[in-house]
Design a protein around this motif. Structure first.
Motif, PDB file in Angstrom:
ATOM      1  N   ALA A   1      14.317  12.486   1.276  1.00  0.00           N
ATOM      2  CA  ALA A   1      13.210  11.661   1.753  1.00  0.00           C
ATOM      3  C   ALA A   1      11.925  12.479   1.752  1.00  0.00           C
ATOM      4  O   ALA A   1      11.961  13.714   1.829  1.00  0.00           O
ATOM      5  CB  ALA A   1      13.489  11.131   3.156  1.00  0.00           C
ATOM      6  N   ILE A   2      10.811  11.767   1.676  1.00  0.00           N
ATOM      7  CA  ILE A   2       9.503  12.417   1.665  1.00  0.00           C
ATOM      8  C   ILE A   2       8.527  11.587   2.487  1.00  0.00           C
ATOM      9  O   ILE A   2       8.586  10.357   2.482  1.00  0.00           O
ATOM     10  CB  ILE A   2       9.013  12.603   0.211  1.00  0.00           C
ATOM     11  CG1 ILE A   2       7.742  13.455   0.158  1.00  0.00           C
ATOM     12  CG2 ILE A   2       8.818  11.257  -0.472  1.00  0.00           C
ATOM     13  CD1 ILE A   2       7.409  13.937  -1.250  1.00  0.00           C
ATOM     14  N   SER A   3       7.649  12.281   3.191  1.00  0.00           N
ATOM     15  CA  SER A   3       6.718  11.606   4.092  1.00  0.00           C
ATOM     16  C   SER A   3       5.598  10.907   3.333  1.00  0.00           C
ATOM     17  O   SER A   3       5.435  11.064   2.120  1.00  0.00           O
ATOM     18  CB  SER A   3       6.119  12.633   5.053  1.00  0.00           C
ATOM     19  OG  SER A   3       5.376  13.605   4.325  1.00  0.00           O
ATOM     20  N   ARG A   4       4.809  10.158   4.076  1.00  0.00           N
ATOM     21  CA  ARG A   4       3.689   9.426   3.497  1.00  0.00           C
ATOM     22  C   ARG A   4       2.735  10.345   2.747  1.00  0.00           C
ATOM     23  O   ARG A   4       2.244  10.015   1.672  1.00  0.00           O
ATOM     24  CB  ARG A   4       2.917   8.699   4.591  1.00  0.00           C
ATOM     25  CG  ARG A   4       3.693   7.642   5.306  1.00  0.00           C
ATOM     26  CD  ARG A   4       2.863   7.078   6.456  1.00  0.00           C
ATOM     27  NE  ARG A   4       3.538   6.008   7.164  1.00  0.00           N
ATOM     28  CZ  ARG A   4       3.011   5.367   8.191  1.00  0.00           C
ATOM     29  NH1 ARG A   4       1.809   5.683   8.629  1.00  0.00           N
ATOM     30  NH2 ARG A   4       3.677   4.415   8.792  1.00  0.00           N
TER      31      ARG A   4
ATOM     32  N   THR B   1       0.860  -1.178   0.000  1.00  0.00           N
ATOM     33  CA  THR B   1       0.000   0.000   0.000  1.00  0.00           C
ATOM     34  C   THR B   1       0.899   1.231   0.000  1.00  0.00           C
ATOM     35  O   THR B   1       1.450   1.606   1.037  1.00  0.00           O
ATOM     36  CB  THR B   1      -0.931  -0.012   1.226  1.00  0.00           C
ATOM     37  OG1 THR B   1      -1.671  -1.238   1.232  1.00  0.00           O
ATOM     38  CG2 THR B   1      -1.885   1.161   1.165  1.00  0.00           C
ATOM     39  N   PHE B   2       1.028   1.831  -1.155  1.00  0.00           N
ATOM     40  CA  PHE B   2       2.013   2.882  -1.372  1.00  0.00           C
ATOM     41  C   PHE B   2       1.892   4.010  -0.362  1.00  0.00           C
ATOM     42  O   PHE B   2       2.888   4.534   0.131  1.00  0.00           O
ATOM     43  CB  PHE B   2       1.849   3.406  -2.798  1.00  0.00           C
ATOM     44  CG  PHE B   2       2.814   4.489  -3.173  1.00  0.00           C
ATOM     45  CD1 PHE B   2       2.357   5.733  -3.575  1.00  0.00           C
ATOM     46  CD2 PHE B   2       4.177   4.262  -3.139  1.00  0.00           C
ATOM     47  CE1 PHE B   2       3.238   6.733  -3.928  1.00  0.00           C
ATOM     48  CE2 PHE B   2       5.075   5.256  -3.494  1.00  0.00           C
ATOM     49  CZ  PHE B   2       4.593   6.491  -3.886  1.00  0.00           C
ATOM     50  N   SER B   3       0.683   4.377  -0.033  1.00  0.00           N
ATOM     51  CA  SER B   3       0.463   5.537   0.829  1.00  0.00           C
ATOM     52  C   SER B   3       0.924   5.315   2.265  1.00  0.00           C
ATOM     53  O   SER B   3       0.997   6.273   3.042  1.00  0.00           O
ATOM     54  CB  SER B   3      -1.018   5.914   0.819  1.00  0.00           C
ATOM     55  OG  SER B   3      -1.806   4.844   1.317  1.00  0.00           O
ATOM     56  N   THR B   4       1.242   4.095   2.634  1.00  0.00           N
ATOM     57  CA  THR B   4       1.664   3.809   4.007  1.00  0.00           C
ATOM     58  C   THR B   4       3.175   3.871   4.181  1.00  0.00           C
ATOM     59  O   THR B   4       3.682   3.611   5.268  1.00  0.00           O
ATOM     60  CB  THR B   4       1.166   2.440   4.469  1.00  0.00           C
ATOM     61  OG1 THR B   4       1.769   1.423   3.665  1.00  0.00           O
ATOM     62  CG2 THR B   4      -0.347   2.339   4.375  1.00  0.00           C
TER      63      THR B   4
ATOM     64  N   SER C   1      10.048   3.110   3.607  1.00  0.00           N
ATOM     65  CA  SER C   1      10.061   2.886   5.049  1.00  0.00           C
ATOM     66  C   SER C   1       8.643   2.899   5.588  1.00  0.00           C
ATOM     67  O   SER C   1       7.858   3.775   5.248  1.00  0.00           O
ATOM     68  CB  SER C   1      10.876   3.988   5.733  1.00  0.00           C
ATOM     69  OG  SER C   1      10.699   3.932   7.134  1.00  0.00           O
ATOM     70  N   ALA C   2       8.357   1.925   6.464  1.00  0.00           N
ATOM     71  CA  ALA C   2       7.034   1.870   7.086  1.00  0.00           C
ATOM     72  C   ALA C   2       6.958   2.747   8.331  1.00  0.00           C
ATOM     73  O   ALA C   2       5.893   2.867   8.942  1.00  0.00           O
ATOM     74  CB  ALA C   2       6.686   0.432   7.445  1.00  0.00           C
TER      75      ALA C   2
END
Length: 118
Positions: free
Chosen positions: A50-53, A28-31, A93-94
């Motif tokens: 880096a970029i956040s969810r 699930t890409f958005s996570t 990264s989760a």
């Protein structure tokens, strides 16, 4: 299992631009927070961006700040320098917060070569 595939690398002259893409599948890409790292020959892997969810928070290494722009699916690289030459890796990264630490990214692509000639 998340799979990442980078594309868009190549040879470019100093001052030029490249856009690296990161295709994701299997999760699930958005996570996931997304990051880019690079490794030059004989050097340690280093954080690039880096970029956040949500896409609302970004972080850049000082060496690329003002030249590179990260999105959820790509890394736009402008004003390239010979010292940007490296293999570039996309990572996911989760973790909730974005990170500059490679070990906090669970999933990695195989990398794409970027070579900047002087």
């Amino acid at each position: 299992q998340v799979q990442l595939v980078e594309s868009g690398g190549g040879l470019v002259q100093a001052g030029g631009s490249l856009r690296l893409s990161c295709a994701t599948s299997g999760g699930t890409f958005s996570t996931y927070a997304m990051g880019w790292f690079r490794q030059a020959p004989g050097k340690e892997r280093e954080f690039v961006a880096a970029i956040s969810r949500s896409g609302g928070t970004t972080n850049y290494a000082d060496s690329v700040k003002g030249r590179f722009i990260i999105s959820r699916v790509a890394l736009q690289m402008n004003s390239l320098k010979p010292e940007d030459t490296a293999v570039y890796y996309c990572a996911a990264s989760a973790r909730f917060a974005i990170s500059t630490i490679g070990s906090e990214y669970a999933y990695w692509g195989r990398g794409t070569q970027v070579t900047v000639s002087s």
